[in-house]
Enzyme design. Structure first.
Site, short mmCIF file in Angstrom:
data_model
loop_
_atom_site.label_atom_id
_atom_site.label_comp_id
_atom_site.label_asym_id
_atom_site.label_seq_id
_atom_site.Cartn_x
_atom_site.Cartn_y
_atom_site.Cartn_z
N GLY A 189 4.72 4.61 7.39
CA GLY A 189 3.65 5.31 8.87
C GLY A 189 2.81 5.32 8.14
O GLY A 189 2.32 5.01 7.27
N HIS A 191 5.56 4.57 0.45
CA HIS A 191 5.36 3.21 1.39
C HIS A 191 4.21 3.26 2.24
O HIS A 191 4.72 4.28 3.66
CB HIS A 191 6.29 2.40 1.02
CG HIS A 191 5.96 1.27 1.02
ND1 HIS A 191 5.38 -0.16 1.99
CD2 HIS A 191 5.45 0.29 -0.13
CE1 HIS A 191 4.85 -0.96 1.56
NE2 HIS A 191 5.33 -0.87 0.45
N HIS A 192 3.01 2.61 2.56
CA HIS A 192 2.41 2.67 3.62
C HIS A 192 3.52 2.01 5.17
O HIS A 192 3.21 2.60 6.12
CB HIS A 192 1.28 2.14 3.98
CG HIS A 192 0.26 2.47 4.31
ND1 HIS A 192 0.71 3.01 5.73
CD2 HIS A 192 -0.74 3.07 4.11
CE1 HIS A 192 -0.88 3.80 6.29
NE2 HIS A 192 -1.55 3.76 4.86
N SER A 193 4.47 1.48 4.94
CA SER A 193 5.35 0.37 5.51
C SER A 193 5.80 2.17 6.30
O SER A 193 6.66 1.97 7.64
CB SER A 193 6.16 -0.27 5.40
OG SER A 193 7.07 0.02 4.61
N CYS A 205 1.03 -1.21 -0.04
CA CYS A 205 0.44 -0.30 -0.03
C CYS A 205 0.98 1.27 0.30
O CYS A 205 1.73 1.15 0.96
CB CYS A 205 -1.20 0.29 0.74
SG CYS A 205 -2.07 -1.28 1.84
#
Length: 520
Positions: free
Chosen positions: A179, A175-177, A56
């Site tokens: 935060g 990239h959602h990783s 995501c």
């Protein structure tokens, strides 16, 4: 070199990259962020976003009031965002170590790889600049524009041509990783300053008491000094909290296990929707209109936005399907709830200045709750807000989000990340859409010397074909939709449904207020 073909037929020529000298030494007394060997474990949620079905991304577009000052943007990014621990790290997995978990490892940031100025050409941008921006930002979700995981996972795209709303557009893809949405928005705002006071950080709206009521933040406390009746009321509220939590958790578990789910409708995506590109569209609405409805109905801004969303989706659903007006159906949205106190802007600014965590909690720490949307045709537009208020107040009397976060953490520890990913996939696959609402600054802010006129965040990479994001800023509220265009070829008509729904609800609220005044 061959051009890349983006969404809508627009050709995306090779980006012009800003050159920047990263070899210059840090000023005396400052500490550079690039330190070999600095590592930090990737959180369970961050590891989830490494899975194929959950790669995501967050895309946040900013409209700026003046042509972009590229040197100022370069200097500002180098002094702030590029110094944040997550934005100068990559995820590394030691494949030789059995059971190894990915770690964040600091690396040298080359801004040539991260600040991108695409050459779209005057023909593309002058004929229909709004569509040129929409096509380019939407193209970021295509496979041809995938990020290189050997670099820090963020990019800043500068579209330096005017549209009806702004002199230029800047789009940040993350990239959602790195935060959750709340943390990332707070970080972005920490990179800005107030337009009326260039030396001051903006202030985010503090959550009012009514918005923070409920067990998402604290368990109900017994009255310190009260009679038997008050104690009985407290005990009843506690039992009600337990009952609501049990019901919600059971429903969530059944959904995640694919034992129950929403029926297929024109709103629900097909299998594999997470791998298809998204069309990003947005609409600017009046925050004053939303607040007027809130005041007239005695509810919250979020209640109004849920009600407007329910009304708009109802209009869209019955127009697309042609079904009878008397029918009423329920679809469910996956609502992400931030469980970590939002980092203070001053703490985030200091984190970027020093290049260290400084004790600031960062990453992804959130739970999910399933929020029902009722689709129906009501003669009274205010009925959508009344039903939304009833549903949201019921959800506040539940610890569903806390339990889902805790249970997901336990699943990761006991069964591994694959099991947690499977449950999360079931939850998204068996619900219909995603919904979020974020509050931004009330005053105008400046980003790297460029005044901001609107903020429009959205996301892609999950299983829903429709995602709704509401973002307030100054006196406006921006509605951003991320849609699978194969499922929603008429995304702009759906935006019109939101505009018309708010207009009708606002008018009905005004009439209601007039009746109340006449009666008094």
């Amino acid at each position: 070199m061959m051009d890349r073909l983006g969404l809508g037929g627009i050709r995306l020529r090779k980006p012009v990259l800003l050159s920047i000298d990263n070899t210059a030494p840090a000023p005396a007394g400052e500490e550079t962020v690039e330190k070999a060997g600095e590592e930090e474990p990737v959180s369970p949620a961050g590891r989830l976003f490494r899975e194929p079905h959950f790669s995501c991304y967050v895309v946040c577009s900013f409209g700026v009031a003046e042509p972009v000052d590229l040197p100022a943007v370069r200097a500002g990014i180098e002094a702030t965002l590029a110094r944040h621990p997550r934005f100068c790290s990559i995820q590394v997995l030691d494949e030789l170590e059995k059971g190894a978990k990915p770690k964040w490892v600091r690396t040298k940031v080359n801004l040539d790889d991260h600040i991108i100025v695409p050459d779209l050409g005057p023909t593309d941008t002058s004929a229909d600049p709004e569509k040129a921006v929409e096509d380019y930002v939407s193209s970021l979700s295509t496979a041809s524009m995938a990020m290189d995981h050997s670099r820090p996972l963020w990019e800043l795209h500068v579209l330096d041509f005017p549209t009806a709303e702004a002199a230029a557009t800047v789009a940040l893809r993350v990239h959602h990783s790195l935060g959750d949405g709340v943390s990332l928005l707070s970080l972005l705002i920490a990179c800005t300053r107030r337009a009326d006071d260039p030396g001051a950080l903006p202030a985010l709206p503090s959550a009012g008491r009514r918005a923070r009521d409920g067990p998402l933040y604290a368990l109900p406390r017994p009255p310190l000094a009260a009679g038997a009746l008050a104690l009985a009321a407290w005990a009843f509220s506690y039992l009600l909290l337990v009952w609501h939590t049990v019901v919600d958790v059971v429903c969530f578990a059944l959904t995640a296990a694919s034992l129950t789910g929403d029926a297929r409708t024109v709103l629900k995506g097909e299998e594999g929707a997470e791998f298809r590109p998204r069309r990003f569209v947005n609409r600017t609405l009046s925050l004053d209109d939303v607040k007027a409805v809130k005041n007239a109905m005695g509810c919250t801004v979020n209640d109004v936005l849920v009600g407007v969303s329910s009304a708009a989706l109802s209009r869209y659903y019955f127009r697309r399907t042609g079904e009878s007006e008397g029918k009423s159906i329920k679809v469910r949205t996956a609502l992400m709830v931030n469980l970590r106190p939002t980092p203070g802007l001053h703490e985030l600014a200091k984190m970027m200045e020093s290049g260290k965590n400084n004790g600031v909690k960062w990453g992804n720490q959130f739970g999910y709750m399933i929020l029902p949307f009722h689709l129906a045709k009501h003669d009274d537009p205010l009925e959508y807000v009344r039903k939304a208020t009833k549903v949201t107040r019921r959800k506040k009397s539940s610890m569903e989000a806390i339990f889902t976060y805790w249970s997901a953490d336990m699943v990761v520890k006991i069964f591994g990340i694959k099991a947690a990913a499977s449950l999360c996939y079931g939850m998204f696959s068996n619900t219909t859409l995603s919904f979020s609402n974020l509050a931004g600054p009330r005053e105008q802010i400046v980003f790297c010397g460029n005044p901001i006129v609107y903020i429009s965040p959205t996301s892609y990479g999950h299983q829903h074909a429709l995602t709704l994001h509401w973002q307030s800023y100054m006196n406006i509220v921006k509605l951003a939709l991320a849609v699978d265009e194969t499922q929603f070829p008429d995304a702009h008509e759906l935006l019109d449904d939101f505009t018309e729904s708010l207009r009708l609800i606002r008018y009905a609220a005004s009439r209601e207020a007039e009746k109340t005044q006449d009666g008094s």
